[in-house]
Design an enzyme around this catalytic site. Structure first.
Site, PDB file in Angstrom:
ATOM      1  CG  HIS A 129      -1.831   0.924   1.515  1.00  0.00           C
ATOM      2  ND1 HIS A 129      -1.596   2.084   2.194  1.00  0.00           N
ATOM      3  CD2 HIS A 129      -3.135   0.927   1.165  1.00  0.00           C
ATOM      4  CE1 HIS A 129      -2.730   2.765   2.244  1.00  0.00           C
ATOM      5  NE2 HIS A 129      -3.676   2.085   1.631  1.00  0.00           N
ATOM      6  CG  ASP A 206       0.734  -2.264   6.628  1.00  0.00           C
ATOM      7  OD1 ASP A 206      -0.226  -2.505   7.385  1.00  0.00           O
ATOM      8  OD2 ASP A 206       0.676  -1.468   5.680  1.00  0.00           O
ATOM      9  CD  GLN A 209      -6.514  -4.415   4.269  1.00  0.00           C
ATOM     10  OE1 GLN A 209      -7.468  -5.191   4.350  1.00  0.00           O
ATOM     11  NE2 GLN A 209      -6.679  -3.107   4.197  1.00  0.00           N
ATOM     12  CE  LYS A 232      -7.407  -0.541   7.043  1.00  0.00           C
ATOM     13  NZ  LYS A 232      -7.849  -0.125   5.727  1.00  0.00           N
ATOM     14  CB  CYS A 370      -3.848   3.598  -1.495  1.00  0.00           C
ATOM     15  SG  CYS A 370      -4.958   4.982  -1.332  1.00  0.00           S
TER      16      CYS A 370
END
Lengths: 412, 140
Positions: A129, A206, A209, A232, A370
């Protein structure tokens, strides 16, 4: 609420009752919310915590002598412990509250400015991303360090043999997402971390997600930094966390100066507070932190195994039905992926389909997500992305499929 | 026809439709009537910023009237720009600058009017008016 992995029977109809937003209509149709990879919805249990905070104990935290401040501080620090437990961090002060994933990445990238020089090298994956690309490009501009990219293949898997070649004695940092936001690929981060450690490089993962779908164990992964956003994971926006190994958090200089992060201030010299406060300048998002803890409680009460099983069923079901539609091409068909489907139908622009689905009450994301480098790889302007959470249903997928067919017919 | 007359004509046409499907189907059909921009003008400096899909617009002045051509890679966007061009093309610059765009609300496309909407309708109107302002400056 107790945090337990032992879950109640998975009953989606009863779960849906927890989410007031799922009862609303959009454009006169019942909302079908398939934009979960962008932000998840908030259960009443978390909304209640937010209302309770502002109704009963809103106060500035730390160092307050009055009762409200103490109550708010206790609740905020309890939330930190919940997050520590959830991610299995060794110490509560290894959890830094941030405004979200992007903030966490920038905090680490800025911290490395004084630790790198032009001989050093950084490695990023091709699946990232923008928020896990741009801060590192800026770090390279500041330090002269070089940025290398682990390439991906057509399925959306990373090419780890290329990663082996990129790793070397000058590699200082590797950053990769646990799960790709655009394609849903689950990356083999344990292997990536182990290999980076053999050359002495630190790894930032990261988890924006991954955290809605799996429960990462940062000690088992042996990861150096792990970042995610609460919104999220059924929590509010504007709050997230950075996990950092204690040794790294002690090494990195503070990111922002201000109140909360100091031990002693004179005009000659300021000494910094201990962890985690060194990285938490200013009045934090107290309510957000507490609600983040409540969101993890909520998810854990359902159980991440049950969530993953159910979401995989939804993914398989939707994938099968989608592929029956003529002209559908799915991007990202990695063997291990989460409940995200990125696709196009023939040459129809994703924007057209997204607009018509919205008219039918269905929320999907369209565009480059993105992650322009991934779209460039496939040479497409973007995709339609449908992403599912445990509160979605097969009936919603059926409606989505019939609505999609209608949209395609209108646009053909 | 004046801009207002064209707008009223479009309002009349859209008033025949009962639901969003018919309105969108008509908008898609209107996209097929769009005076297409020449390929040589399909360059980055003719792209309207602020749209999720690509929209190219070109303008020329002929007999003191601005003539627009355009294209888009998305079908609905093509319909939207076609409606705007039908309203604004073959008008003198001053009329374009002075016109309002309330008719968009009246044809049931109000949701496209939000400046934060990714389709860029507002950017398109702004760009068409910018061309008109540039030509008006030449006339003065």
């Amino acid at each position: 609420m107790n945090v337990t992995e032992k879950n109640i029977d998975f009953n989606v109809e009863s779960i849906r009752k927890d989410f007031p937003i799922l009862r609303r209509e959009v454009n006169g149709k019942p909302l079908v919310y398939f934009d979960n990879a962008a932000t998840s919805q908030t259960p009443q249990q978390v909304i209640d915590v937010i209302v309770d905070y502002y109704s009963n104990y809103n106060a500035n935290i730390h160092r307050g002598v009055h009762s409200l401040s103490q109550e708010a501080t206790d609740a905020y620090e309890l939330a930190r412990q919940k997050i520590q437990t959830h991610f299995n961090a060794a110490q509560p002060h290894e959890i830094i509250f941030t405004s979200g994933t992007t903030h966490g990445i920038n905090l680490v990238a800025n911290g490395f400015t004084s630790l790198l020089n032009e001989k050093d090298e950084l490695i990023v994956s091709a699946l990232e991303h923008h928020s896990n690309i741009v801060p590192w490009q800026m770090l390279c501009e500041r330090t002269g360090a070089k940025l290398h990219v682990i390439p991906m293949n057509q399925n959306g898997d990373l090419d780890l043999s290329e990663y082996d070649k990129l790793l070397g004695p000058n590699t200082k940092l590797v950053f990769v997402n646990h799960i790709s936001n655009a394609l849903g690929t689950i990356n083999p981060i344990k292997e990536i971390i182990n290999k980076a450690h053999t050359v002495g490089a630190a790894v930032l993962v990261d988890g924006a997600q991954s955290c809605p779908h799996i429960k990462p164990d940062v000690q088992d992964l042996d990861v150096d930094f792990y970042v995610c956003s609460a919104h999220k994971i059924c929590g509010p926006t504007g709050i997230g966390m950075l996990y950092g190994k204690e040794k790294w958090l002690k090494t990195l200089p503070p990111y922002q100066g201000g109140g909360e992060m100091i031990a002693e201030v004179t005009f000659k010299k300021t000494s910094y507070a201990d962890l985690p406060h060194k990285f938490e300048a200013g009045t934090p998002n107290v309510c957000g932190g507490i609600a983040f803890g409540a969101a993890l409680d909520y998810m854990n009460a359902i159980g991440f195994d049950a969530i993953a099983n159910y979401e995989n069923e939804l993914l398989d079901y939707a994938t099968k039905l989608l592929l029956e539609i003529e002209g559908v091409k799915i991007y990202g068909t990695a063997k291990k992926k989460t409940s995200v489907i990125s696709f196009n139908v023939g040459n129809i622009h994703p924007y057209d389909i997204g607009t018509l689905l919205d008219k039918m009450g269905i929320a999907v994301r369209t565009g480059h997500h993105c992650a322009q480098p991934i779209m460039d790889y496939y040479q497409i302007p973007g995709t339609i992305r449908a992403s599912f959470m445990f509160y979605n249903t097969r009936e919603e997928i059926d409606y989505f499929i019939s609505s999609l067919k209608k949209a395609v017919l209108m646009l053909s | 026809m004046t801009i207002e007359e064209v707008q009223n004509e479009i309002i009349d046409e859209f008033s025949m439709f009962d639901d969003w499907e018919e309105r969108y189907q008509y908008m898609i059909d209107l996209g097929k009537t769009l005076p297409l921009i020449e390929d040589k003008f399909k360059t980055d400096d003719h792209i309207i910023k602020g749209c999720q899909s690509k929209v190219w617009v070109h303008a020329e002045m002929d007999d003191n009237k601005v003539k627009f051509t355009a294209d888009s890679d998305a079908i609905i966007t093509k319909g939207i720009i076609a409606i705007l061009i039908r309203v604004f093309s073959n008008q003198n610059p001053k009329a374009i600058i002075d016109s309002d765009t309330d008719f968009i609300d009246q044809i049931g496309l109000k949701e496209h009017l939000s400046p934060t909407r990714a389709n860029g309708l507002v950017s398109m109107i702004k760009q068409l008016k910018m061309y008109a302002i540039a030509y008006q400056t030449q006339l003065n």
